[in-house]
Design a protein around this motif. Structure first.
Motif, PDB file in Angstrom:
ATOM      1  N   GLU A  11     -23.805 -98.080  16.766  1.00  0.00           N
ATOM      2  CA  GLU A  11     -23.646 -99.528  16.616  1.00  0.00           C
ATOM      3  C   GLU A  11     -22.364 -99.816  15.836  1.00  0.00           C
ATOM      4  O   GLU A  11     -22.141 -99.224  14.784  1.00  0.00           O
ATOM      5  CB  GLU A  11     -24.856-100.102  15.884  1.00  0.00           C
ATOM      6  N   ASP A  12     -21.542-100.727  16.332  1.00  0.00           N
ATOM      7  CA  ASP A  12     -20.277-101.043  15.654  1.00  0.00           C
ATOM      8  C   ASP A  12     -20.369-102.260  14.745  1.00  0.00           C
ATOM      9  O   ASP A  12     -19.485-102.482  13.924  1.00  0.00           O
ATOM     10  CB  ASP A  12     -19.155-101.242  16.679  1.00  0.00           C
ATOM     11  N   ASN A  13     -21.430-103.053  14.836  1.00  0.00           N
ATOM     12  CA  ASN A  13     -21.576-104.251  14.017  1.00  0.00           C
ATOM     13  C   ASN A  13     -22.363-103.921  12.753  1.00  0.00           C
ATOM     14  O   ASN A  13     -23.532-103.525  12.823  1.00  0.00           O
ATOM     15  CB  ASN A  13     -22.293-105.335  14.830  1.00  0.00           C
ATOM     16  N   ARG A  37     -20.170 -95.355  14.739  1.00  0.00           N
ATOM     17  CA  ARG A  37     -19.587 -96.693  14.913  1.00  0.00           C
ATOM     18  C   ARG A  37     -19.042 -97.001  16.301  1.00  0.00           C
ATOM     19  O   ARG A  37     -18.653 -98.125  16.572  1.00  0.00           O
ATOM     20  CB  ARG A  37     -18.455 -96.893  13.900  1.00  0.00           C
ATOM     21  N   ASP A  38     -18.961 -96.019  17.177  1.00  0.00           N
ATOM     22  CA  ASP A  38     -18.471 -96.285  18.527  1.00  0.00           C
ATOM     23  C   ASP A  38     -18.974 -95.202  19.474  1.00  0.00           C
ATOM     24  O   ASP A  38     -19.554 -94.207  19.048  1.00  0.00           O
ATOM     25  CB  ASP A  38     -16.939 -96.388  18.556  1.00  0.00           C
ATOM     26  N   GLU A  41     -17.606 -91.616  18.987  1.00  0.00           N
ATOM     27  CA  GLU A  41     -18.230 -90.908  17.871  1.00  0.00           C
ATOM     28  C   GLU A  41     -19.650 -90.475  18.232  1.00  0.00           C
ATOM     29  O   GLU A  41     -20.091 -89.394  17.831  1.00  0.00           O
ATOM     30  CB  GLU A  41     -18.232 -91.790  16.623  1.00  0.00           C
ATOM     31  N   MET A  69     -19.413-101.349  22.692  1.00  0.00           N
ATOM     32  CA  MET A  69     -18.798-100.653  21.552  1.00  0.00           C
ATOM     33  C   MET A  69     -17.354-100.341  21.881  1.00  0.00           C
ATOM     34  O   MET A  69     -16.989-100.228  23.048  1.00  0.00           O
ATOM     35  CB  MET A  69     -19.544 -99.339  21.257  1.00  0.00           C
TER      36      MET A  69
END
Length: 96
Positions: A11-13, A37-38, A41, A69
Motif C-alpha cells: 500500500e502506498d497511502n 510501498r509499491d 517492492e 501503486m
C-alpha cells in the motif's frame, strides 16, 4: 513457540496503511505485518530480491494488495504471483 508467517501489505497511502494496521490489531492477529510501498517492492519481497534477499524463507500467509501503486500496479503484481508455482496459492485480497 508457534511460527506464524507474515501478512504482506502492499500500500502506498500512509493513511490506508495506518487504517489497515489498526483494523488488524483490533482483530488481535498474531502475525507480523510487513508493509511495502509499491508493486516493485512487493515483488522484491516475494522473490527475496534487493533489501529482502536475506528475509526468512516462508512466504506470507496473506497478501493485501493495493490496486493503484507506483512503479508496478497491483494487477501486474497479481499476474506475476498467479503465474508463479511457488506463490500462486497465497491468498490475495485486492484493496482499493
Amino acid at each position: 513457540m508457534i511460527q506464524r508467517n507474515p501478512i504482506l501489505l502492499a500500500e502506498d497511502n500512509l493513511n490506508d496503511v495506518e487504517l489497515t494496521l489498526s483494523a488488524l490489531s483490533e482483530a488481535h492477529l498474531a502475525n507480523e505485518v510487513v508493509v511495502v510501498r509499491d508493486g516493485a517492492e512487493a515483488l522484491d519481497y516475494l522473490y527475496r530480491r534487493g533489501a529482502y534477499t536475506l528475509r526468512a524463507n516462508e512466504n506470507p500467509v496473506l497478501i493485501l494488495l493495493d490496486l493503484k501503486m507506483p512503479k508496478v500496479d497491483g494487477l501486474e503484481v497479481l499476474r506475476q504471483i498467479k503465474q508463479d508455482d511457488k506463490l500462486n496459492l497465497i491468498p490475495v485480497v485486492m484493496v482499493t
